[in-house]
Design a protein around this motif. Sequence first.
Motif, mmCIF file in Angstrom:
data_model
loop_
_atom_site.group_PDB
_atom_site.id
_atom_site.type_symbol
_atom_site.label_atom_id
_atom_site.label_comp_id
_atom_site.label_asym_id
_atom_site.label_seq_id
_atom_site.Cartn_x
_atom_site.Cartn_y
_atom_site.Cartn_z
ATOM 1 N N ARG A 41 0.826 -1.207 0.000
ATOM 2 C CA ARG A 41 0.000 0.000 0.000
ATOM 3 C C ARG A 41 0.865 1.265 0.000
ATOM 4 O O ARG A 41 0.544 2.249 -0.671
ATOM 5 C CB ARG A 41 -0.943 -0.028 1.201
ATOM 6 N N CYS A 42 1.971 1.219 0.726
ATOM 7 C CA CYS A 42 2.900 2.357 0.714
ATOM 8 C C CYS A 42 3.472 2.573 -0.685
ATOM 9 O O CYS A 42 3.545 3.706 -1.172
ATOM 10 C CB CYS A 42 4.037 2.110 1.702
ATOM 11 N N ARG A 73 1.004 4.181 -2.950
ATOM 12 C CA ARG A 73 0.871 5.619 -2.684
ATOM 13 C C ARG A 73 2.077 6.387 -3.216
ATOM 14 O O ARG A 73 1.940 7.520 -3.682
ATOM 15 C CB ARG A 73 0.719 5.875 -1.188
ATOM 16 N N LYS A 99 -1.543 15.348 0.190
ATOM 17 C CA LYS A 99 -2.433 14.428 0.901
ATOM 18 C C LYS A 99 -1.927 12.987 0.798
ATOM 19 O O LYS A 99 -1.957 12.234 1.776
ATOM 20 C CB LYS A 99 -3.846 14.523 0.332
ATOM 21 N N THR A 100 -1.447 12.614 -0.380
ATOM 22 C CA THR A 100 -0.908 11.266 -0.573
ATOM 23 C C THR A 100 0.333 11.048 0.290
ATOM 24 O O THR A 100 0.523 9.967 0.858
ATOM 25 C CB THR A 100 -0.577 11.031 -2.058
ATOM 26 N N GLU A 152 0.863 12.414 3.159
ATOM 27 C CA GLU A 152 0.345 12.211 4.517
ATOM 28 C C GLU A 152 -0.141 10.779 4.713
ATOM 29 O O GLU A 152 0.064 10.172 5.772
ATOM 30 C CB GLU A 152 -0.802 13.186 4.788
ATOM 31 N N GLU A 153 -0.759 10.208 3.686
ATOM 32 C CA GLU A 153 -1.234 8.831 3.760
ATOM 33 C C GLU A 153 -0.062 7.865 3.897
ATOM 34 O O GLU A 153 -0.149 6.871 4.641
ATOM 35 C CB GLU A 153 -2.055 8.498 2.516
ATOM 36 N N LYS A 205 1.078 7.865 7.464
ATOM 37 C CA LYS A 205 0.192 7.095 8.331
ATOM 38 C C LYS A 205 0.426 5.595 8.167
ATOM 39 O O LYS A 205 0.427 4.847 9.146
ATOM 40 C CB LYS A 205 -1.262 7.437 8.017
ATOM 41 N N LEU A 206 0.624 5.158 6.932
ATOM 42 C CA LEU A 206 0.891 3.740 6.690
ATOM 43 C C LEU A 206 2.209 3.317 7.334
ATOM 44 O O LEU A 206 2.313 2.205 7.885
ATOM 45 C CB LEU A 206 0.924 3.465 5.182
ATOM 46 N N ASP A 231 1.603 2.815 10.947
ATOM 47 C CA ASP A 231 0.909 1.542 11.150
ATOM 48 C C ASP A 231 1.896 0.374 11.100
ATOM 49 O O ASP A 231 1.828 -0.548 11.924
ATOM 50 C CB ASP A 231 -0.166 1.343 10.082
ATOM 51 N N GLU A 289 8.351 6.429 3.182
ATOM 52 C CA GLU A 289 8.153 7.712 3.855
ATOM 53 C C GLU A 289 9.243 8.700 3.465
ATOM 54 O O GLU A 289 8.983 9.898 3.299
ATOM 55 C CB GLU A 289 8.135 7.524 5.368
#
Length: 215
Positions: free
Chosen positions: A124-125, A128, A150-151, A153-154, A157-158, A161, A201
């Motif tokens: 998923r990372c 993105r 925004k992407t 930032e997602e 968050k991933l 997690d 990231e």
Amino acid sequence: MLFNKLLPKEGNFFELFNAHAARMIEGAHAFSKLVANYADANLREQYNREVDNAERAADKVTQEVNRLIHSTFITPIDREQIHTLINTMDDVADLIQDSAETMALYDVRHMTEEITRLTDLSVRCCERVQEAVGFLSKLSDHDTAAAALKTCEEIDKLESDADRVMRAALSKLFREEPDVREVIKLKAIYELLETITDKCEDVANVVEGIVLENS
């Protein structure tokens, strides 16, 4: 003809970023299939090859970008940002391959729930990252720049997690696994998979810097 050769050129950097991201996604999806079908030796070998092929293809794109940096008079964004972005993206592709190789080298016999969860977060990372990189050629559009941020930032968050999953996985591993060899093997795999999200990231941080400077 000579005059045309002397004209400044921007190079096809954005296309190459997208090409690299596509190869990275190929590797991530192949690795995900490797984990999902790990019990089947033939499929495991097939998906290992696909991971290797994707990593080699990504390497070629990285080499082309680094060559263009030195041969292009005018670049669309800062040269250092181009260099950092493509090489950090390549680190992601390398880590995916490293994870698959480590499973084979350590003779990991079965997948754990934690490996599956970390793999899902890694994929998923990467997806993105591909999305964020795809926005870079259109940063003059305000909505596109906002979508890129925004992407990013997602991705952050991933990564958080994945960090939580890894900490819980290590805690469970040290409490419940009696075989020291298995502890060593699985700890290495968990850390590699979490590092994929860390590196994604890092890519997001580079993209965010590019967006803020060029939008």
